[in-house]
Design a protein around this motif. Sequence first.
Motif, PDB file in Angstrom:
ATOM      1  N   ALA A  73      -8.921   9.771  -8.648  1.00 26.50           N
ATOM      2  CA  ALA A  73      -7.862   9.615  -7.648  1.00 26.50           C
ATOM      3  C   ALA A  73      -6.770   8.674  -8.169  1.00 26.50           C
ATOM      4  O   ALA A  73      -5.579   8.929  -7.977  1.00 26.50           O
ATOM      5  CB  ALA A  73      -8.436   9.092  -6.333  1.00 26.50           C
ATOM      6  N   CYS A  74      -7.180   7.605  -8.841  1.00 23.71           N
ATOM      7  CA  CYS A  74      -6.190   6.681  -9.424  1.00 23.71           C
ATOM      8  C   CYS A  74      -5.323   7.411 -10.450  1.00 23.71           C
ATOM      9  O   CYS A  74      -4.093   7.326 -10.417  1.00 23.71           O
ATOM     10  CB  CYS A  74      -6.882   5.492 -10.080  1.00 23.71           C
ATOM     11  SG  CYS A  74      -7.532   4.270  -8.928  1.00 23.71           S
ATOM     12  N   PHE A 131       0.444   9.264 -10.618  1.00 21.81           N
ATOM     13  CA  PHE A 131       1.282  10.443 -10.808  1.00 21.81           C
ATOM     14  C   PHE A 131       2.746  10.016 -10.930  1.00 21.81           C
ATOM     15  O   PHE A 131       3.329   9.481  -9.984  1.00 21.81           O
ATOM     16  CB  PHE A 131       1.092  11.424  -9.643  1.00 21.81           C
ATOM     17  CG  PHE A 131       1.901  12.687  -9.776  1.00 21.81           C
ATOM     18  CD1 PHE A 131       1.548  13.656 -10.696  1.00 21.81           C
ATOM     19  CD2 PHE A 131       3.019  12.888  -8.982  1.00 21.81           C
ATOM     20  CE1 PHE A 131       2.287  14.823 -10.816  1.00 21.81           C
ATOM     21  CE2 PHE A 131       3.769  14.054  -9.088  1.00 21.81           C
ATOM     22  CZ  PHE A 131       3.406  15.019 -10.016  1.00 21.81           C
ATOM     23  N   ARG A 132       3.290  10.224 -12.119  1.00 23.97           N
ATOM     24  CA  ARG A 132       4.679   9.845 -12.420  1.00 23.97           C
ATOM     25  C   ARG A 132       5.006   8.401 -12.036  1.00 23.97           C
ATOM     26  O   ARG A 132       6.147   8.076 -11.708  1.00 23.97           O
ATOM     27  CB  ARG A 132       5.658  10.802 -11.747  1.00 23.97           C
ATOM     28  CG  ARG A 132       5.521  12.230 -12.233  1.00 23.97           C
ATOM     29  CD  ARG A 132       6.589  13.122 -11.662  1.00 23.97           C
ATOM     30  NE  ARG A 132       6.314  14.505 -12.037  1.00 23.97           N
ATOM     31  CZ  ARG A 132       6.701  15.556 -11.327  1.00 23.97           C
ATOM     32  NH1 ARG A 132       7.396  15.404 -10.227  1.00 23.97           N
ATOM     33  NH2 ARG A 132       6.401  16.777 -11.741  1.00 23.97           N
ATOM     34  N   SER A 133       4.012   7.535 -12.063  1.00 27.31           N
ATOM     35  CA  SER A 133       4.237   6.148 -11.623  1.00 27.31           C
ATOM     36  C   SER A 133       5.218   5.396 -12.520  1.00 27.31           C
ATOM     37  O   SER A 133       5.962   4.541 -12.033  1.00 27.31           O
ATOM     38  CB  SER A 133       2.910   5.377 -11.520  1.00 27.31           C
ATOM     39  OG  SER A 133       2.313   5.221 -12.785  1.00 27.31           O
ATOM     40  N   ILE A 192       5.672  10.435  -3.274  1.00 25.56           N
ATOM     41  CA  ILE A 192       4.911  11.255  -2.316  1.00 25.56           C
ATOM     42  C   ILE A 192       5.472  12.673  -2.281  1.00 25.56           C
ATOM     43  O   ILE A 192       4.719  13.650  -2.305  1.00 25.56           O
ATOM     44  CB  ILE A 192       4.924  10.621  -0.907  1.00 25.56           C
ATOM     45  CG1 ILE A 192       4.153   9.293  -0.916  1.00 25.56           C
ATOM     46  CG2 ILE A 192       4.308  11.580   0.114  1.00 25.56           C
ATOM     47  CD1 ILE A 192       4.206   8.530   0.398  1.00 25.56           C
ATOM     48  N   GLN A 193       6.783  12.795  -2.247  1.00 27.70           N
ATOM     49  CA  GLN A 193       7.390  14.127  -2.214  1.00 27.70           C
ATOM     50  C   GLN A 193       7.060  14.904  -3.483  1.00 27.70           C
ATOM     51  O   GLN A 193       6.761  16.101  -3.434  1.00 27.70           O
ATOM     52  CB  GLN A 193       8.905  14.038  -2.015  1.00 27.70           C
ATOM     53  CG  GLN A 193       9.532  15.353  -1.620  1.00 27.70           C
ATOM     54  CD  GLN A 193       8.941  15.927  -0.333  1.00 27.70           C
ATOM     55  OE1 GLN A 193       8.941  15.279   0.715  1.00 27.70           O
ATOM     56  NE2 GLN A 193       8.417  17.148  -0.402  1.00 27.70           N
ATOM     57  N   GLU A 209       0.809  -1.215   0.000  1.00 25.77           N
ATOM     58  CA  GLU A 209       0.000   0.000   0.000  1.00 25.77           C
ATOM     59  C   GLU A 209       0.846   1.272   0.000  1.00 25.77           C
ATOM     60  O   GLU A 209       0.329   2.363  -0.221  1.00 25.77           O
ATOM     61  CB  GLU A 209      -0.925   0.033   1.226  1.00 25.77           C
ATOM     62  CG  GLU A 209      -2.030  -0.985   1.172  1.00 25.77           C
ATOM     63  CD  GLU A 209      -2.939  -0.912   2.383  1.00 25.77           C
ATOM     64  OE1 GLU A 209      -3.098   0.187   2.959  1.00 25.77           O
ATOM     65  OE2 GLU A 209      -3.479  -1.952   2.767  1.00 25.77           O
ATOM     66  N   MET A 210       2.137   1.124   0.255  1.00 28.54           N
ATOM     67  CA  MET A 210       2.998   2.303   0.379  1.00 28.54           C
ATOM     68  C   MET A 210       3.488   2.797  -0.975  1.00 28.54           C
ATOM     69  O   MET A 210       3.923   2.008  -1.806  1.00 28.54           O
ATOM     70  CB  MET A 210       4.200   1.992   1.276  1.00 28.54           C
ATOM     71  CG  MET A 210       3.851   1.893   2.754  1.00 28.54           C
ATOM     72  SD  MET A 210       3.086   3.382   3.443  1.00 28.54           S
ATOM     73  CE  MET A 210       4.343   4.617   3.142  1.00 28.54           C
ATOM     74  N   LYS A 211       3.420   4.100  -1.143  1.00 27.55           N
ATOM     75  CA  LYS A 211       3.995   4.721  -2.325  1.00 27.55           C
ATOM     76  C   LYS A 211       5.498   4.902  -2.100  1.00 27.55           C
ATOM     77  O   LYS A 211       5.961   4.981  -0.966  1.00 27.55           O
ATOM     78  CB  LYS A 211       3.364   6.094  -2.564  1.00 27.55           C
ATOM     79  CG  LYS A 211       1.942   6.052  -3.078  1.00 27.55           C
ATOM     80  CD  LYS A 211       1.419   7.473  -3.240  1.00 27.55           C
ATOM     81  CE  LYS A 211       0.068   7.499  -3.898  1.00 27.55           C
ATOM     82  NZ  LYS A 211      -0.938   6.650  -3.300  1.00 27.55           N
ATOM     83  N   ASP A 212       6.226   5.018  -3.187  1.00 21.67           N
ATOM     84  CA  ASP A 212       7.639   5.360  -3.125  1.00 21.67           C
ATOM     85  C   ASP A 212       7.742   6.748  -2.475  1.00 21.67           C
ATOM     86  O   ASP A 212       6.990   7.658  -2.844  1.00 21.67           O
ATOM     87  CB  ASP A 212       8.193   5.380  -4.557  1.00 21.67           C
ATOM     88  CG  ASP A 212       9.681   5.630  -4.621  1.00 21.67           C
ATOM     89  OD1 ASP A 212      10.115   6.718  -4.170  1.00 21.67           O
ATOM     90  OD2 ASP A 212      10.398   4.764  -5.133  1.00 21.67           O
ATOM     91  N   PRO A 213       8.650   6.944  -1.521  1.00 21.98           N
ATOM     92  CA  PRO A 213       8.742   8.259  -0.870  1.00 21.98           C
ATOM     93  C   PRO A 213       9.027   9.398  -1.852  1.00 21.98           C
ATOM     94  O   PRO A 213       8.571  10.527  -1.653  1.00 21.98           O
ATOM     95  CB  PRO A 213       9.882   8.099   0.141  1.00 21.98           C
ATOM     96  CG  PRO A 213      10.606   6.857  -0.250  1.00 21.98           C
ATOM     97  CD  PRO A 213       9.637   5.998  -1.000  1.00 21.98           C
ATOM     98  N   ARG A 214       9.726   9.097  -2.943  1.00 20.91           N
ATOM     99  CA  ARG A 214       9.990  10.135  -3.944  1.00 20.91           C
ATOM    100  C   ARG A 214       8.703  10.541  -4.652  1.00 20.91           C
ATOM    101  O   ARG A 214       8.512  11.706  -4.992  1.00 20.91           O
ATOM    102  CB  ARG A 214      11.030   9.651  -4.960  1.00 20.91           C
ATOM    103  CG  ARG A 214      12.401   9.364  -4.325  1.00 20.91           C
ATOM    104  CD  ARG A 214      13.301   8.606  -5.260  1.00 20.91           C
ATOM    105  NE  ARG A 214      12.628   7.358  -5.649  1.00 20.91           N
ATOM    106  CZ  ARG A 214      13.027   6.567  -6.645  1.00 20.91           C
ATOM    107  NH1 ARG A 214      14.076   6.882  -7.370  1.00 20.91           N
ATOM    108  NH2 ARG A 214      12.371   5.456  -6.921  1.00 20.91           N
TER     109      ARG A 214
END
Length: 179
Positions: A151-152, A158-160, A22-23, A15-20
């Motif tokens: 939202a998806c 977003f930049r996935s 999120i930033q 469930e966690m996004k890459d911290p980059r």
Amino acid sequence: MEWFERLNEYFPEHEMKDPRQIQALLDDKDVYHKEETDEYIMLYAEFPTFIFIDYLLINPETRGQGIGTKVLNRMKQKGKAILLEVEPIDREDEDTVKRVNFYRKNGFKKADRIQYRREGDSGETYEMKIYYWSPDADLPQESVLEKMAKACEEIHNFRSKRYYGRVVADPDEVLELSQ
């Protein structure tokens, strides 16, 4: 990013996004916000017609004191529908039961006609449930689906490709409305 470590310790890895990512969302998306106090962390997107809560973590030491309800009530005062993703109830995991009960107690309904399945980085498929609250007495699930698709597209994807090498939540593939 201590707040990210706190989220990472609590939420399942898939469930966690890459911290980059999120930033980048925080830096480059006007709709994406972070609230952080000693009591809670919340990451959310506020769109013109709805709010998508991406992560909400109440400090384990302050759970049961009404903090989560206060946070949700403040969001409700904006007068927009609120959507969030919740792990399905797993009777082996008491936290999943507590989470669902918390959202129900706060007036959220499960979008029981929407199937939401995603694929983790290692290729495993997992299911999430969509819960929603609306100032309108009954928000049609078609509208919930439409908002979740946004939202998806705007948040999860977003930049996935940059961070994961793929689109992580193509709405046409991960969301399905049953009759």
